[in-house]
Design a protein around this motif. Structure first.
Motif, PDB file in Angstrom:
ATOM      1  N   ARG B  20      58.670  59.303  58.038  1.00 42.84           N
ATOM      2  CA  ARG B  20      59.352  59.683  59.271  1.00 42.84           C
ATOM      3  C   ARG B  20      60.796  60.035  58.948  1.00 42.84           C
ATOM      4  NH1 ARG B  20      60.075  55.703  62.533  1.00 42.84           N
ATOM      5  NH2 ARG B  20      59.175  54.031  61.307  1.00 42.84           N
ATOM      6  N   ALA B  25      65.805  62.838  63.078  1.00 36.74           N
ATOM      7  CA  ALA B  25      64.956  62.259  64.112  1.00 36.74           C
ATOM      8  C   ALA B  25      65.554  62.456  65.494  1.00 36.74           C
ATOM      9  CB  ALA B  25      64.774  60.769  63.844  1.00 36.74           C
ATOM     10  N   GLY B  29      61.313  60.159  64.817  1.00 35.89           N
ATOM     11  CA  GLY B  29      61.382  60.871  63.559  1.00 35.89           C
ATOM     12  C   GLY B  29      60.033  61.392  63.089  1.00 35.89           C
ATOM     13  N   GLY B  32      60.118  65.310  62.882  1.00 34.96           N
ATOM     14  CA  GLY B  32      60.985  65.687  61.770  1.00 34.96           C
ATOM     15  C   GLY B  32      60.283  65.469  60.442  1.00 34.96           C
ATOM     16  N   GLU B  42      61.299  72.284  62.343  1.00 34.61           N
ATOM     17  CA  GLU B  42      61.173  71.121  63.220  1.00 34.61           C
ATOM     18  C   GLU B  42      60.818  71.549  64.638  1.00 34.61           C
ATOM     19  OE1 GLU B  42      64.870  69.067  63.076  1.00 34.61           O
ATOM     20  OE2 GLU B  42      64.919  69.179  60.887  1.00 34.61           O
ATOM     21  N   TRP B  67      54.078  56.942  64.467  1.00 38.97           N
ATOM     22  CA  TRP B  67      55.326  56.164  64.470  1.00 38.97           C
ATOM     23  C   TRP B  67      55.082  54.776  63.880  1.00 38.97           C
ATOM     24  CZ3 TRP B  67      58.956  56.030  69.371  1.00 38.97           C
ATOM     25  CH2 TRP B  67      60.193  55.492  68.996  1.00 38.97           C
ATOM     26  N   ARG B  72      59.463  54.837  57.595  1.00 38.97           N
ATOM     27  CA  ARG B  72      60.622  55.673  57.792  1.00 38.97           C
ATOM     28  C   ARG B  72      61.144  56.087  56.412  1.00 38.97           C
ATOM     29  NH1 ARG B  72      66.178  53.973  59.876  1.00 38.97           N
ATOM     30  NH2 ARG B  72      66.864  55.705  61.165  1.00 38.97           N
ATOM     31  N   GLU B 140      66.687  50.841  62.356  1.00 35.88           N
ATOM     32  CA  GLU B 140      65.976  51.654  63.336  1.00 35.88           C
ATOM     33  C   GLU B 140      66.253  51.167  64.751  1.00 35.88           C
ATOM     34  OE1 GLU B 140      61.937  52.332  62.372  1.00 35.88           O
ATOM     35  OE2 GLU B 140      61.724  53.879  63.905  1.00 35.88           O
TER      36      GLU B 140
END
Lengths: 214, 415
Positions: B20, B25, B29, B32, B42, B67, B72, B140
């Motif tokens: 991610r 983001a 994210g 992206g 994107e 997600w 990430r 995050e």
């Protein structure tokens, strides 16, 4: 031998007064009135003793002390202040000052204190002695992570010496009173200073902040 | 999700596992990250996601699935992996799924009535956000918090832009309308009933809050600003009053008595002690009620009357009982004697309170005297002090050497 002394104070009048009082007996190698230049000049000139004002803009005497001690731990500091607030006293002593005297000290006494610090001994004013007695008074309430219980207690002899100093005795009077040599008095006081600097008694700071030394 | 497992690196192709995006983001994210992985723009990915989201919320579901399961960029574990690490993993998954289904079952009828067929996707998104928040790393979380703060809904009036105002009005109106619709539904026989009315009312309230929030926030800010400045002004006035009453008065007195060095010293010392007490001293409500307080008053009195410096050190503290009051009175006699006769510039007073005794030492380094040669009238005084302290289970000793100074040691027992 005349010790080489450096003065740090942000009040011009005090600097002038100190110079006048001390110039005949010690070698004054310089003076500074703010933290940055003080650190720079002390590191350049390496005096034996720095007379350090506790309250100054830009971090105060404590900032000078820590900065210099990092590079030149052999430079000795004697804190000089109008403040009797315990948190200030304790902060500079714990930062490494070899002693603490108030600005109301008489010139001969100040000289004696400077020579003492130059010799590597500690200088305790009656107030500082009283403070230590008070802070180390209670037997309980030790910090949780006790590494060295030795550091958190005064020996009976050290207590005696501190009491006499708090009563207004000079070192030599203490020596006479207890029938010991001045050297022994000095070593007791130095050991108390060490405890004061290294003790993990959380009380020291806490106490100082709460009660204040008057 | 098979997408989550990074594909094996092939020879010549840079290893590019799906991560991610951290830098690009918007929300989680995911878009992206996909854009980087697929090598497309994107914006394209985002548009496709939004369009797919419209089909029964499918896009939303996929979004949250990614997600949760894709780490990430810069982190090595996904949110799901982080939440599921450790023991009892099956049990925890089961509990989470059960709770999720329960929430869906309970809330679905309401949201169904409000949002139509997209409602379940909406609920999944809400549940997904909760799970994400539970498993997110501090970084995050911080990003998400920032995202929340930067939504136009929570800005003060001064920070308004045209867009934020529009968004606010829109969201507020939608909430109010939804609420009204829910309340209206109650009149019709539909699953929900009374709870729906409550939900409806809540929506109306939420809508009104969103609409009015900026004014309210501004008001709160203004009030606290005003309070702060008033406190400052009062502090200043207090300081000015104190300086005027003490320091300025003393300075005037010093100017007037410039010809009398003794008087100047006396004035300066008294003022210094007072100011020091005011600046650094502990705040005392009743000054005479403790031993330290009484001794400070005594020290001030002697400095003022005799022009000597009194160095006072007190170790320990106690309330001023009768016995201690006697001790202070005796100390006062001793200190006055020292100030008057010794010729020393400084008198040291040291008091120590121990569990069962209190002691007081008054010392000067003045001319001293021969105790044997004390005149009768002063002898009487010493005797009276000694008797008084003796009655309190204490003692009084005088030690003096000619030319060396005098020390009076006083002691009382503490009941």
């Amino acid at each position: 031998m005349r010790p080489r002394v450096f003065l740090v104070d942000d009040h011009g009048l005090i600097l002038a007064g100190l110079r006048a009082e001390l110039a005949d007996h010690v070698e004054i190698v310089g003076a500074a009135d703010e933290v940055g230049s003080a650190v720079e000049m002390i590191l350049e000139r390496r005096p034996d003793v720095v007379l350090l004002d506790v309250h100054m803009p830009g971090g105060g005497g404590e900032a000078v002390l820590t900065e210099v001690a990092r590079v030149a731990p052999e430079v000795r500091f004697l804190a000089l202040s109008v403040s009797d607030a315990a948190e200030d006293v304790i902060a500079v002593v714990r930062a490494g000052a070899r002693g603490y005297v108030t600005k109301s000290i008489s010139a001969p006494e100040l000289l004696e204190a400077i020579f003492r610090v130059a010799d590597g001994d500690a200088v305790f004013s009656p107030r500082l002695a009283g403070f230590v007695l008070d802070a180390f008074a209670s037997e309980g309430h030790l910090g949780e992570a006790e590494v060295d219980p030795e550091l958190n207690q005064l020996t009976p002899r050290e207590r005696q010496v501190l009491r006499l100093i708090a009563r207004g005795y000079a070192y030599r009077d203490v020596a006479t009173e207890l029938a010991i040599s001045i050297k022994t008095v000095e070593s007791h006081v130095s050991s108390v200073l060490r405890k004061l600097q290294l003790s993990s008694r959380y009380e020291l700071t806490h106490w100082a902040a709460e009660r204040r030394l008057t | 999700m098979s997408v989550a497992t990074p594909p094996r690196a092939e020879i010549g192709v840079p290893h590019r596992p799906l991560r991610r995006g951290a830098d690009n983001a918007l929300v989680g994210g995911v878009c992206g990250g996909l854009a980087i992985r697929l090598g497309v723009s994107e914006r394209a990915v985002r548009v496709v996601t939004c369009v797919v989201a419209l089909f029964w919320g499918l896009g939303l579901l996929v979004y949250f699935a990614l997600w949760l399961t894709v780490p990430r960029a810069g982190e090595d574990r996904s949110i799901a992996a982080r939440l599921l690490g450790g023991r009892n993993r099956l049990l925890r998954v089961a509990v989470a799924v059960a709770i999720g289904i329960l929430v869906l079952l309970v809330l679905h009828p309401f949201s169904q009535a409000l949002l139509g067929p997209l409602s379940w996707a909406f609920l999944v998104a809400v549940l997904g956000l909760i799970v994400v928040w539970r498993g997110a790393t501090p970084q995050e979380r911080q990003r998400l918090e920032e995202l929340g703060r930067n939504t136009p809904l929570l800005r003060r009036r001064e920070e308004w832009t045209r867009t934020s105002a529009l968004v606010r009005i829109l969201v507020g109106l939608v909430l109010v309308l939804l609420g009204v619709r829910l309340v209206a539904l109650v009149s019709r026989p539909i699953d929900g009933g009374a709870p729906a009315a409550i939900f409806g009312a809540a929506f109306v309230v939420a809508g009104v809050v969103v609409l009015l929030a900026p004014w309210w926030l501004t008001l709160v800010h203004d009030l606290s600003d005003e309070r702060r400045s008033r406190v400052r002004v009062e502090e200043r006035a207090k300081l000015a009053a104190h300086l005027h009453d003490s320091v300025l008065q003393t300075l005037t007195l010093i100017e007037r008595s410039a010809g009398d060095p003794g008087q100047v010293t006396r004035l300066a010392r008294t003022q210094e002690r007072e100011l020091r007490q005011w600046l650094f001293g502990p705040e005392r409500t009743d000054h005479g009620a403790t031993l330290a307080g009484a001794l400070e008053a005594l020290a001030g009195e002697i400095e003022g009357d005799y022009g000597v410096r009194v160095e006072l050190v007190v170790v320990g503290e106690a309330t001023l009982t009768d016995a201690l009051a006697d001790l202070v009175a005796a100390g006062r006699e001793a200190a006055i004697n020292a100030a008057r006769w010794s010729g020393a510039e400084r008198v040291s007073i040291y008091a120590e309170v121990e569990p069962d005794t209190a002691s007081l030492f008054v010392r000067d380094r003045g001319r001293g005297f021969d105790p044997a040669a004390v005149p009768e009238d002063r002898h009487g005084l010493a005797v009276s002090i000694r008797e008084r302290l003796g009655a309190r289970g204490g003692s009084a000793t005088v030690r003096s050497t000619l030319g060396e100074g005098t020390e009076v040691a006083l002691e009382v027992a503490l009941a």
